[in-house]
Design a protein around this motif. Sequence first.
Motif, PDB file in Angstrom:
ATOM      1  N   GLY A  10       0.817  -1.206   0.000  1.00 35.05           N
ATOM      2  CA  GLY A  10       0.000   0.000   0.000  1.00 35.05           C
ATOM      3  C   GLY A  10       0.849   1.253   0.000  1.00 35.05           C
ATOM      4  N   SER A  11       0.315   2.327   0.582  1.00 35.44           N
ATOM      5  CA  SER A  11       1.053   3.600   0.601  1.00 35.44           C
ATOM      6  C   SER A  11       2.432   3.399   1.207  1.00 35.44           C
ATOM      7  N   ALA A  12       2.481   2.782   2.374  1.00 30.95           N
ATOM      8  CA  ALA A  12       3.760   2.614   3.054  1.00 30.95           C
ATOM      9  C   ALA A  12       4.590   1.507   2.408  1.00 30.95           C
ATOM     10  N   GLY A  13       3.984   0.347   2.179  1.00 29.75           N
ATOM     11  CA  GLY A  13       4.733  -0.821   1.689  1.00 29.75           C
ATOM     12  C   GLY A  13       5.373  -0.575   0.332  1.00 29.75           C
ATOM     13  N   LEU A  30       4.718  -9.099  -0.629  1.00 28.95           N
ATOM     14  CA  LEU A  30       3.533  -9.978  -0.621  1.00 28.95           C
ATOM     15  C   LEU A  30       2.297  -9.110  -0.457  1.00 28.95           C
ATOM     16  N   GLU A  31       1.460  -9.096  -1.470  1.00 30.40           N
ATOM     17  CA  GLU A  31       0.270  -8.248  -1.459  1.00 30.40           C
ATOM     18  C   GLU A  31      -0.988  -9.131  -1.580  1.00 30.40           C
ATOM     19  N   ALA A  32      -1.931  -8.899  -0.652  1.00 31.23           N
ATOM     20  CA  ALA A  32      -3.135  -9.746  -0.621  1.00 31.23           C
ATOM     21  C   ALA A  32      -4.009  -9.557  -1.862  1.00 31.23           C
ATOM     22  N   GLY A  33      -4.088  -8.317  -2.353  1.00 30.37           N
ATOM     23  CA  GLY A  33      -4.967  -8.043  -3.497  1.00 30.37           C
ATOM     24  C   GLY A  33      -4.273  -8.278  -4.822  1.00 30.37           C
ATOM     25  N   LEU A  75     -16.126   0.931   6.433  1.00 32.71           N
ATOM     26  CA  LEU A  75     -14.764   1.380   6.699  1.00 32.71           C
ATOM     27  C   LEU A  75     -13.899   0.850   5.547  1.00 32.71           C
ATOM     28  N   PRO A  76     -13.966   1.514   4.389  1.00 37.47           N
ATOM     29  CA  PRO A  76     -13.257   0.945   3.238  1.00 37.47           C
ATOM     30  C   PRO A  76     -11.746   0.958   3.426  1.00 37.47           C
ATOM     31  N   VAL A  77     -11.104  -0.112   2.999  1.00 36.15           N
ATOM     32  CA  VAL A  77      -9.641  -0.230   3.074  1.00 36.15           C
ATOM     33  C   VAL A  77      -9.184  -0.810   1.737  1.00 36.15           C
ATOM     34  N   GLY A  82      -0.634  -0.717  -4.434  1.00 42.83           N
ATOM     35  CA  GLY A  82      -0.941   0.688  -4.111  1.00 42.83           C
ATOM     36  C   GLY A  82      -1.843   0.785  -2.888  1.00 42.83           C
ATOM     37  N   GLY A  83      -2.533  -0.303  -2.540  1.00 42.89           N
ATOM     38  CA  GLY A  83      -3.392  -0.308  -1.352  1.00 42.89           C
ATOM     39  C   GLY A  83      -4.395   0.828  -1.401  1.00 42.89           C
ATOM     40  N   SER A  84      -4.566   1.518  -0.287  1.00 42.21           N
ATOM     41  CA  SER A  84      -5.556   2.597  -0.243  1.00 42.21           C
ATOM     42  C   SER A  84      -5.131   3.777  -1.118  1.00 42.21           C
ATOM     43  N   SER A  85      -3.839   3.883  -1.445  1.00 45.06           N
ATOM     44  CA  SER A  85      -3.429   4.997  -2.321  1.00 45.06           C
ATOM     45  C   SER A  85      -3.901   4.775  -3.755  1.00 45.06           C
ATOM     46  N   LEU A  87      -7.031   3.850  -4.336  1.00 44.83           N
ATOM     47  CA  LEU A  87      -8.470   4.170  -4.413  1.00 44.83           C
ATOM     48  C   LEU A  87      -8.870   5.361  -3.564  1.00 44.83           C
ATOM     49  N   ASN A  88      -7.909   6.042  -2.943  1.00 46.66           N
ATOM     50  CA  ASN A  88      -8.308   7.154  -2.080  1.00 46.66           C
ATOM     51  C   ASN A  88      -8.646   8.409  -2.890  1.00 46.66           C
ATOM     52  N   ALA A  89      -9.022   9.463  -2.152  1.00 48.15           N
ATOM     53  CA  ALA A  89      -9.524  10.662  -2.831  1.00 48.15           C
ATOM     54  C   ALA A  89      -8.402  11.567  -3.338  1.00 48.15           C
ATOM     55  N   MET A  90      -7.144  11.154  -3.155  1.00 45.19           N
ATOM     56  CA  MET A  90      -5.959  11.837  -3.706  1.00 45.19           C
ATOM     57  C   MET A  90      -5.721  13.241  -3.129  1.00 45.19           C
ATOM     58  N   CYS A  91      -6.364  13.592  -2.012  1.00 40.10           N
ATOM     59  CA  CYS A  91      -6.101  14.908  -1.414  1.00 40.10           C
ATOM     60  C   CYS A  91      -4.710  14.863  -0.785  1.00 40.10           C
ATOM     61  N   TRP A  92      -3.840  15.755  -1.203  1.00 42.73           N
ATOM     62  CA  TRP A  92      -2.448  15.759  -0.728  1.00 42.73           C
ATOM     63  C   TRP A  92      -2.361  16.675   0.488  1.00 42.73           C
ATOM     64  N   LEU A 216      -1.902 -13.655   0.628  1.00 45.54           N
ATOM     65  CA  LEU A 216      -2.451 -13.192   1.927  1.00 45.54           C
ATOM     66  C   LEU A 216      -1.581 -13.706   3.068  1.00 45.54           C
ATOM     67  N   VAL A 217      -0.939 -12.793   3.769  1.00 46.30           N
ATOM     68  CA  VAL A 217      -0.072 -13.198   4.886  1.00 46.30           C
ATOM     69  C   VAL A 217      -0.941 -13.492   6.107  1.00 46.30           C
ATOM     70  N   HIS A 218      -0.714 -14.666   6.702  1.00 41.88           N
ATOM     71  CA  HIS A 218      -1.502 -15.056   7.879  1.00 41.88           C
ATOM     72  C   HIS A 218      -0.773 -14.755   9.165  1.00 41.88           C
TER      73      HIS A 218
HETATM   74  C1  FAD Z   1     -11.837   5.772   0.448  1.00 43.30           C
HETATM   75  C2  FAD Z   1     -10.602   6.400   1.031  1.00 43.30           C
HETATM   76  C3  FAD Z   1     -10.315   7.731   0.747  1.00 43.30           C
HETATM   77  C4  FAD Z   1      -9.170   8.332   1.311  1.00 43.30           C
HETATM   78  N1  FAD Z   1      -8.826   9.590   0.923  1.00 43.30           N
HETATM   79  C5  FAD Z   1      -7.623  10.125   1.311  1.00 43.30           C
HETATM   80  C6  FAD Z   1      -7.162  11.362   0.794  1.00 43.30           C
HETATM   81  O1  FAD Z   1      -7.797  11.989  -0.054  1.00 43.30           O
HETATM   82  N2  FAD Z   1      -5.960  11.840   1.244  1.00 43.30           N
HETATM   83  C7  FAD Z   1      -5.195  11.136   2.149  1.00 43.30           C
HETATM   84  O2  FAD Z   1      -4.105  11.604   2.524  1.00 43.30           O
HETATM   85  N3  FAD Z   1      -5.608   9.944   2.650  1.00 43.30           N
HETATM   86  C8  FAD Z   1      -6.785   9.419   2.218  1.00 43.30           C
HETATM   87  N4  FAD Z   1      -7.168   8.183   2.669  1.00 43.30           N
HETATM   88  C9  FAD Z   1      -6.299   7.497   3.638  1.00 43.30           C
HETATM   89  C10 FAD Z   1      -5.031   6.931   3.003  1.00 43.30           C
HETATM   90  O3  FAD Z   1      -5.291   6.371   1.741  1.00 43.30           O
HETATM   91  C11 FAD Z   1      -4.473   5.874   3.973  1.00 43.30           C
HETATM   92  O4  FAD Z   1      -4.220   6.491   5.230  1.00 43.30           O
HETATM   93  C12 FAD Z   1      -3.160   5.261   3.483  1.00 43.30           C
HETATM   94  O5  FAD Z   1      -3.279   4.801   2.154  1.00 43.30           O
HETATM   95  C13 FAD Z   1      -2.767   4.122   4.423  1.00 43.30           C
HETATM   96  O6  FAD Z   1      -1.561   3.577   3.985  1.00 43.30           O
HETATM   97  P1  FAD Z   1      -1.029   2.188   4.563  1.00 43.30           P
HETATM   98  O7  FAD Z   1       0.219   1.866   3.832  1.00 43.30           O
HETATM   99  O8  FAD Z   1      -0.996   2.275   6.039  1.00 43.30           O
HETATM  100  O9  FAD Z   1      -2.176   1.128   4.204  1.00 43.30           O
HETATM  101  P2  FAD Z   1      -2.792   0.732   2.812  1.00 43.30           P
HETATM  102  O10 FAD Z   1      -2.446   1.729   1.749  1.00 43.30           O
HETATM  103  O11 FAD Z   1      -4.234   0.430   3.032  1.00 43.30           O
HETATM  104  O12 FAD Z   1      -1.996  -0.586   2.425  1.00 43.30           O
HETATM  105  C14 FAD Z   1      -2.112  -1.808   3.075  1.00 43.30           C
HETATM  106  C15 FAD Z   1      -1.851  -2.893   2.049  1.00 43.30           C
HETATM  107  O13 FAD Z   1      -1.669  -4.128   2.723  1.00 43.30           O
HETATM  108  C16 FAD Z   1      -2.375  -5.140   2.046  1.00 43.30           C
HETATM  109  N5  FAD Z   1      -2.693  -6.193   3.014  1.00 43.30           N
HETATM  110  C17 FAD Z   1      -3.565  -6.125   4.057  1.00 43.30           C
HETATM  111  N6  FAD Z   1      -3.565  -7.288   4.750  1.00 43.30           N
HETATM  112  C18 FAD Z   1      -2.668  -8.091   4.134  1.00 43.30           C
HETATM  113  C19 FAD Z   1      -2.219  -9.401   4.388  1.00 43.30           C
HETATM  114  N7  FAD Z   1      -2.692 -10.121   5.416  1.00 43.30           N
HETATM  115  N8  FAD Z   1      -1.301  -9.949   3.547  1.00 43.30           N
HETATM  116  C20 FAD Z   1      -0.798  -9.223   2.500  1.00 43.30           C
HETATM  117  N9  FAD Z   1      -1.192  -7.959   2.221  1.00 43.30           N
HETATM  118  C21 FAD Z   1      -2.112  -7.398   3.038  1.00 43.30           C
HETATM  119  C22 FAD Z   1      -3.602  -4.438   1.490  1.00 43.30           C
HETATM  120  O14 FAD Z   1      -4.193  -5.161   0.428  1.00 43.30           O
HETATM  121  C23 FAD Z   1      -3.013  -3.093   1.081  1.00 43.30           C
HETATM  122  O15 FAD Z   1      -2.518  -3.125  -0.240  1.00 43.30           O
HETATM  123  C24 FAD Z   1      -8.317   7.575   2.164  1.00 43.30           C
HETATM  124  C25 FAD Z   1      -8.611   6.234   2.442  1.00 43.30           C
HETATM  125  C26 FAD Z   1      -9.729   5.643   1.867  1.00 43.30           C
HETATM  126  C27 FAD Z   1      -9.998   4.188   2.162  1.00 43.30           C
END
Ligand code: FAD
Length: 295
Positions: A10-13, A30-33, A75-77, A82-85, A87-92, A216-218
């Motif tokens: 996702g954003s961090a990974g 390793l990405e679940a999606g 609570l969409p995740v 790219g994870g939530s990045s 599908l998020n709203a892209m507000c920087w 999917l990591v368990h």
């Molecule tokens: C609908 C929505 C709109 C948003 N809008 C904004 C915005 O406009 N601006 C903003 O700054 N923030 C926004 N956010 C928040 C922002 O996107 C998140 O805070 C950020 O992406 C979180 O990053 P992360 O790396 O912690 O997690 P994520 O980006 O969610 O990444 C986690 C990743 O881990 C994977 N994963 C989970 N479990 C497992 C597993 N067991 N095994 C392997 N892989 C796994 C997931 O599939 C995912 O790819 C929004 C979030 C959402 C959901």
Amino acid sequence: MHDFVVVGAGSAGSLVAGRLAETGANVLVLEAGGRDTSMLIHMPAGFHKLLVHGRFLFPYETEPQSQLDGRARSLPVGKGLGGSSSLNAMCWVVGQPRDYDAWQAAAGSEAKWSFDDLLPHFRKIEANQLLDNEFHGNSGPVHVSFPPKINPLNAAVVRAFQEAGLPFNADYNGAQQRGVSLVQSNFFDARRYSSAVAFLHPVEKQPNVTVETGALVHRLLFEGDRVVGVEYSQRGQFRHAMADEVIVSAGALNSPRILMLSGVGPEEELRKFGIQVRHKSPDVGNHLQDHDGRR
Ligand SMILES: Cc1cc2nc3c(=O)[nH]c(=O)nc-3n(C[C@H](O)[C@H](O)[C@H](O)COP(=O)(O)OP(=O)(O)OC[C@H]3O[C@@H](n4cnc5c(N)ncnc54)[C@H](O)[C@@H]3O)c2cc1C
């Protein structure tokens, strides 16, 4: 055997994997999606449709909330590269210096979490299309832009806030966050700059990088007190991946889930589910705050 296993792209990974890959380390992601091939992800206007497409989301719901008259809310995740990045709203929104400074104070003097410590990193990742000053970078991989058009409704909202007494702030990622502003977005030229686009895809073809999707990591695997790998499932099969270091970057909900399934968490909660306790850590899985949930 890998140097690093990164759990969740996702954003961090994606960023961590990209930076590690640049050092020449052997990195397994390793990405679940799935892969981020959908046009809906890359076309900013696809944002609303992404939220109704189940395959890009973990469809989580909250517990019933007393503040919402007992209703639960979705609570969409994000799920996929790219994870939530993706599908998020892209507000920087870089955030308020005092929040980072509070992290620094909580983490102690060894940590490097203050706003001043982090600002060079924020500038390094940004390619702002308009602003060029001490708060903004212009040559990073994440393109950031202002709205290409201001429609009459946007203008009316901005004026209405000013009439109500809120000052206009030309740059809420600058010296001061307060005010009514035009949003800065991590899109440019009609394309979303997700973390995967910015950091992971550029290194994906390197021989030292392997990206597995549908993985999917368990749980974490231990040797004594040390994490030495992970157990994951992919296409119906359980597998192990071993590494010198495992980075758990599966998001605010799924990272603690993986820790707890691995026996790291509140003792009572783990015992309730028959999980062997490896490390008592009462805070894991607790204290989640949504950014608009603070008072
Ligand atoms: C609908 C929505 C709109 C948003 N809008 C904004 C915005 O406009 N601006 C903003 O700054 N923030 C926004 N956010 C928040 C922002 O996107 C998140 O805070 C950020 O992406 C979180 O990053 P992360 O790396 O912690 O997690 P994520 O980006 O969610 O990444 C986690 C990743 O881990 C994977 N994963 C989970 N479990 C497992 C597993 N067991 N095994 C392997 N892989 C796994 C997931 O599939 C995912 O790819 C929004 C979030 C959402 C959901």
